[in-house]
Design a protein around this motif. Sequence first.
Motif, short mmCIF file in Angstrom:
data_model
loop_
_atom_site.label_atom_id
_atom_site.label_comp_id
_atom_site.label_asym_id
_atom_site.label_seq_id
_atom_site.Cartn_x
_atom_site.Cartn_y
_atom_site.Cartn_z
N SER A 44 35.20 18.32 44.49
CA SER A 44 35.12 16.97 45.05
C SER A 44 35.99 16.89 46.29
N THR A 45 35.56 16.08 47.27
CA THR A 45 36.34 15.91 48.49
C THR A 45 37.68 15.24 48.18
N ALA A 50 43.66 15.49 47.62
CA ALA A 50 44.81 15.45 46.72
C ALA A 50 45.57 16.77 46.77
N SER A 51 44.86 17.89 46.78
CA SER A 51 45.52 19.19 46.79
C SER A 51 46.33 19.39 48.06
N GLY A 273 39.64 10.38 54.64
CA GLY A 273 38.95 11.27 55.57
C GLY A 273 39.90 12.01 56.47
N ALA A 274 40.91 11.30 57.00
CA ALA A 274 41.88 11.92 57.88
C ALA A 274 42.69 12.99 57.14
N LEU A 275 43.06 12.68 55.88
CA LEU A 275 43.85 13.63 55.09
C LEU A 275 43.03 14.85 54.71
N ALA A 276 41.78 14.63 54.32
CA ALA A 276 40.91 15.76 53.98
C ALA A 276 40.67 16.64 55.21
N VAL A 356 32.88 9.92 53.29
CA VAL A 356 34.11 10.66 53.60
C VAL A 356 33.78 11.94 54.34
N TRP A 357 32.76 12.66 53.90
CA TRP A 357 32.42 13.90 54.57
C TRP A 357 31.95 13.65 56.00
#
Length: 457
Positions: A44-45, A50-51, A273-276, A356-357
Amino acid sequence: MDLIARTRKEKWREIITIAWPLIVANSFWNIQLTIDRVFLGQYSTEALAASMAVMGVFWTPMALLQQTSAYVTTFVAQYFGAKRFNMIGPALWQAIYIALCGGLLFMLLLFIAEPLFNFIGHEEKTRLLEIEYFKSLCYSAMPTAIVAAVSGYYTGLGNTKIIMWINCIALIANVILDYLFIFGNLGFPEMGVTGAGYATGLATWCGAFYGLWLIFKDKHAAEYEIIKNWRMNADLMKRFIKYGLPSGLQWALEGLAFTVFLIIIGRMPNGTGALAASGIVVTVMMLAIMPAIGVAQAVMVLVGQHLGEKNPHLAVDNTWSGVQVAAMYIISVGITFLLFPQFYLSWFHNERNAEVWGQVSVIVPYLLMFVALFTTFDSMNLVFSFALKGAGDTRYVTAVALALPWPLMIIPTYLMKDWNGAIYWAWGAASVYGILQSMVFLRRFLGGKWKSMSVIN
């Protein structure tokens, strides 16, 4: 002219001979993290986001422990250069004791995980995943520090091929365990981000046990008094902490600054989105920069050995050779960031959350432009800072890590977090920080004070 060219090539060859196994070993370690994130990105995005946030928080105390343990490299290198072989084993044991004690203390962080991530304040779904992942990762601290001590021992001797195999074993174990634990394959329970953390811990223990086994069966074990002098040495431990702790603090302080940087990004209007997107480019950046770290580690070894031999002019030559090798490599990689951004983005492709993607796919190509600039100067930063640490100039390196990132990167990012295009302004500030830091280390190196330093009596 031919003589000059041949001499330059010989210097490059000396660096590369020590560095290439370290490059492969570092790449294995970073591939391990990359596989974690790729699997989690496919899961999952939100898990990927989170990671990334967790790794920043986890890395700050982990860097302190890992890099303090790894500073055994300088002690071993200087003792080896001075031909005081009987002190190599005792130096290794001090690093192992630090790894064991630090690993136990690390478990105390389990009790603050929930309030810590509640304070960080990311979106609830992301926050719950962060807490789960952080707790599971804490169990990897002790074996990671032990691997750092073992790797530091072999690095200081210049016997870097063994480190490659230690990290290879951990990588293979991690891939298998990720496949089983994250997705619940072959009858294992589906644990998602928690499974990724446990996989990392178990895989690292595989590498740690293998490394320790190699040390105790080493043909030089008796000469280096590895088995004979296993007890804690108060004087040596005091010096180890004096020089090693600042080295660890440098990484911890930089890790803390970057963690806060990512936390602020997570609080931007398009935070997830920015963090991912930042997670993706940091993963790619670390994969790219690891070879430069291997070159810097090789420089650190040679600086330590040559200062142990009382030949500082050779240490200078090796450092400049390291800068040249690292620059040639990292500039080549940076060009691929500019030309092929979609190639790197495709590693993490996931449309389960299309909104988000969609944000991520727009942001990442632009961030890779900043990364191309940042890594070019960061390769210089790495080589000069490792050269200084190879001499024992760790307090200065730590002072720089404390003084520069906050006014140059963190505070500007916080002030700009609500601007239009804030994510791009933030990475611009990070690039300015990387450039100026490399200039500060260059000036210190040219000053030459480090040439008269030593960590051994």
